[in-house]
Design a protein around this motif. Structure first.
Motif, PDB file in Angstrom:
ATOM      1  N   GLU A 182       4.522   7.467  -1.436  1.00  0.00           N
ATOM      2  CA  GLU A 182       4.996   6.864  -2.756  1.00  0.00           C
ATOM      3  C   GLU A 182       4.308   7.562  -4.100  1.00  0.00           C
ATOM      4  O   GLU A 182       4.806   7.612  -4.916  1.00  0.00           O
ATOM      5  CB  GLU A 182       4.090   5.167  -2.670  1.00  0.00           C
ATOM      6  N   MET A 183       3.051   8.003  -3.710  1.00  0.00           N
ATOM      7  CA  MET A 183       2.631   9.106  -4.865  1.00  0.00           C
ATOM      8  C   MET A 183       3.388  10.490  -4.920  1.00  0.00           C
ATOM      9  O   MET A 183       3.480  10.882  -5.909  1.00  0.00           O
ATOM     10  CB  MET A 183       1.047   9.293  -4.401  1.00  0.00           C
ATOM     11  N   ARG A 184       3.956  10.946  -3.890  1.00  0.00           N
ATOM     12  CA  ARG A 184       4.794  11.923  -3.973  1.00  0.00           C
ATOM     13  C   ARG A 184       6.050  11.720  -4.816  1.00  0.00           C
ATOM     14  O   ARG A 184       6.387  12.616  -5.816  1.00  0.00           O
ATOM     15  CB  ARG A 184       5.125  12.630  -2.758  1.00  0.00           C
ATOM     16  N   LEU A 185       6.484  10.628  -4.612  1.00  0.00           N
ATOM     17  CA  LEU A 185       7.695  10.121  -5.518  1.00  0.00           C
ATOM     18  C   LEU A 185       7.519   9.880  -6.874  1.00  0.00           C
ATOM     19  O   LEU A 185       8.105  10.434  -7.761  1.00  0.00           O
ATOM     20  CB  LEU A 185       8.221   8.923  -4.731  1.00  0.00           C
ATOM     21  N   ILE A 186       6.244   9.584  -7.107  1.00  0.00           N
ATOM     22  CA  ILE A 186       5.931   9.137  -8.437  1.00  0.00           C
ATOM     23  C   ILE A 186       5.586  10.536  -9.146  1.00  0.00           C
ATOM     24  O   ILE A 186       6.201  10.866 -10.341  1.00  0.00           O
ATOM     25  CB  ILE A 186       4.559   8.363  -8.420  1.00  0.00           C
ATOM     26  N   LYS A 232       3.322   2.078 -14.601  1.00  0.00           N
ATOM     27  CA  LYS A 232       3.954   1.034 -14.394  1.00  0.00           C
ATOM     28  C   LYS A 232       5.484   1.417 -14.422  1.00  0.00           C
ATOM     29  O   LYS A 232       6.294   1.077 -13.610  1.00  0.00           O
ATOM     30  CB  LYS A 232       3.755  -0.294 -15.369  1.00  0.00           C
ATOM     31  N   LYS A 233       5.789   2.195 -15.426  1.00  0.00           N
ATOM     32  CA  LYS A 233       7.411   2.770 -15.743  1.00  0.00           C
ATOM     33  C   LYS A 233       7.812   3.404 -14.737  1.00  0.00           C
ATOM     34  O   LYS A 233       8.764   3.187 -14.171  1.00  0.00           O
ATOM     35  CB  LYS A 233       7.131   3.225 -17.081  1.00  0.00           C
ATOM     36  N   ILE A 234       6.911   4.337 -14.250  1.00  0.00           N
ATOM     37  CA  ILE A 234       7.419   5.155 -13.002  1.00  0.00           C
ATOM     38  C   ILE A 234       7.530   4.330 -11.806  1.00  0.00           C
ATOM     39  O   ILE A 234       8.413   4.633 -10.961  1.00  0.00           O
ATOM     40  CB  ILE A 234       6.380   6.370 -12.892  1.00  0.00           C
ATOM     41  N   CYS A 235       6.560   3.432 -11.489  1.00  0.00           N
ATOM     42  CA  CYS A 235       6.475   2.728 -10.338  1.00  0.00           C
ATOM     43  C   CYS A 235       7.700   2.078 -10.220  1.00  0.00           C
ATOM     44  O   CYS A 235       8.425   1.656  -9.284  1.00  0.00           O
ATOM     45  CB  CYS A 235       5.196   1.895 -10.210  1.00  0.00           C
ATOM     46  N   PHE A 236       8.215   1.284 -11.421  1.00  0.00           N
ATOM     47  CA  PHE A 236       9.213   0.406 -11.550  1.00  0.00           C
ATOM     48  C   PHE A 236      10.504   1.112 -11.271  1.00  0.00           C
ATOM     49  O   PHE A 236      11.578   0.806 -10.340  1.00  0.00           O
ATOM     50  CB  PHE A 236       9.411  -0.403 -12.701  1.00  0.00           C
ATOM     51  N   GLU A 237      10.453   2.454 -11.682  1.00  0.00           N
ATOM     52  CA  GLU A 237      11.695   3.394 -11.539  1.00  0.00           C
ATOM     53  C   GLU A 237      11.926   3.932 -10.151  1.00  0.00           C
ATOM     54  O   GLU A 237      13.027   3.709  -9.645  1.00  0.00           O
ATOM     55  CB  GLU A 237      11.465   4.582 -12.595  1.00  0.00           C
ATOM     56  N   LYS A 238      10.708   4.235  -9.377  1.00  0.00           N
ATOM     57  CA  LYS A 238      10.888   4.960  -8.124  1.00  0.00           C
ATOM     58  C   LYS A 238      10.549   3.918  -6.788  1.00  0.00           C
ATOM     59  O   LYS A 238      10.801   4.329  -5.718  1.00  0.00           O
ATOM     60  CB  LYS A 238       9.879   6.131  -8.056  1.00  0.00           C
ATOM     61  N   LEU A 239       9.789   2.850  -7.259  1.00  0.00           N
ATOM     62  CA  LEU A 239       9.109   2.170  -6.072  1.00  0.00           C
ATOM     63  C   LEU A 239       9.820   0.627  -6.182  1.00  0.00           C
ATOM     64  O   LEU A 239       9.454  -0.018  -5.083  1.00  0.00           O
ATOM     65  CB  LEU A 239       7.600   1.903  -5.994  1.00  0.00           C
ATOM     66  N   GLY A 240      10.298   0.169  -7.269  1.00  0.00           N
ATOM     67  CA  GLY A 240      10.992  -0.957  -7.557  1.00  0.00           C
ATOM     68  C   GLY A 240       9.887  -1.716  -8.170  1.00  0.00           C
ATOM     69  O   GLY A 240       8.794  -1.512  -8.453  1.00  0.00           O
ATOM     70  N   GLY A 241      10.304  -3.004  -8.592  1.00  0.00           N
ATOM     71  CA  GLY A 241       9.655  -3.987  -9.516  1.00  0.00           C
ATOM     72  C   GLY A 241       8.474  -4.472  -8.534  1.00  0.00           C
ATOM     73  O   GLY A 241       8.238  -4.425  -7.412  1.00  0.00           O
ATOM     74  N   GLU A 242       7.660  -5.093  -9.481  1.00  0.00           N
ATOM     75  CA  GLU A 242       6.308  -5.896  -9.030  1.00  0.00           C
ATOM     76  C   GLU A 242       6.849  -7.122  -8.145  1.00  0.00           C
ATOM     77  O   GLU A 242       7.840  -7.783  -8.446  1.00  0.00           O
ATOM     78  CB  GLU A 242       5.461  -6.010 -10.108  1.00  0.00           C
TER      79      GLU A 242
END
Length: 224
Positions: free
Chosen positions: A28-32, A149-159
């Motif tokens: 996940e961190m690599r995607l971010i 938060k913006k990157i996580c939403f973009e690459k990992l999906g919403g909370e």
């Protein structure tokens, strides 16, 4: 007062799941990071997120870092202050003592951390503080939190109800990474500035999927 008994706080299944999901794994961190570094205007903010993931520093400790705290030749940094973020803007530059006495510490930096610091030193916009923007202002906690938060939403999906994205999860992620690497608890405590190993074990020692797979392999290898 001696007769007062505080009720035990019962942890629900939802609380447990939320705690277990309060970190980012390496994938996940690599995607971010890949996404963040693909945006040239966001390089500095992305580098700060990576630095937090690789050091486990609290956000206040990161923003309080000054060049005098960085020891390039030794490959270390000293945590001597935290930035007062309660009722003050980050650029007010009000330094406080670290959270606890054990928070005073010197930690080793890997090569990637040195690369990040070298970049900020080469493109230096402030002679005192390390992590500033192109205008020489210290990044605010809210700005970095919104960016993550913006990157996580973009690459990992919403909370979800059992997972939210916040800056402190980078600290959780670092400690979980050290646990996965079988770093001794004592060494983890010294690195992140904790005095109570129970907190490390109860709060931060998440069982990652890699650890589960390793456990499974070891059980399969048992020969009676």
């Amino acid at each position: 007062m001696a007769q007062v008994v505080l009720p035990k706080v019962k942890r629900t299944l939802e609380d447990i799941k939320k705690k277990q999901n309060d970190f980012l794994d390496r994938r996940e961190m690599r995607l971010i990071l890949d996404y963040g570094y693909s945006l040239p205007q966001c390089y500095r903010k992305t580098a700060i997120l990576e630095f937090m993931f690789l050091t486990g520093l609290r956000i206040g400790e990161v923003l309080a870092l000054r060049w005098e705290d960085i020891h390039f030749e030794e490959g270390t940094l000293t945590v001597a202050h935290t930035l007062n973020l309660h009722g003050y803007e980050a650029n007010a530059r009000q330094l406080l003592s670290p959270k606890t006495a054990h928070s005073y510490r010197t930690i080793a930096l890997n090569e990637r951390c040195i690369e990040i610091l070298t970049h900020f030193f080469t493109e230096c916009y402030d002679k005192e503080f390390v992590f500033v923007n192109e205008k020489g202002h210290i990044y605010s906690k809210n700005e970095l939190s919104y960016y993550l938060k913006k990157i996580c939403f973009e690459k990992l999906g919403g909370e979800e109800k059992d997972r939210s994205y916040h800056l402190h999860m980078l600290r959780h992620s670092h400690i979980s990474l050290l646990v996965e690497m079988n770093v001794p608890i004592k060494a983890i405590m010294e690195r992140v500035g904790h005095s109570d190993e129970k907190m490390i074990l109860q709060v931060y020692s998440h069982v990652t999927q890699n650890m589960q797979n390793d456990l499974k392999e070891k059980l399969n290898a048992l020969d009676f």
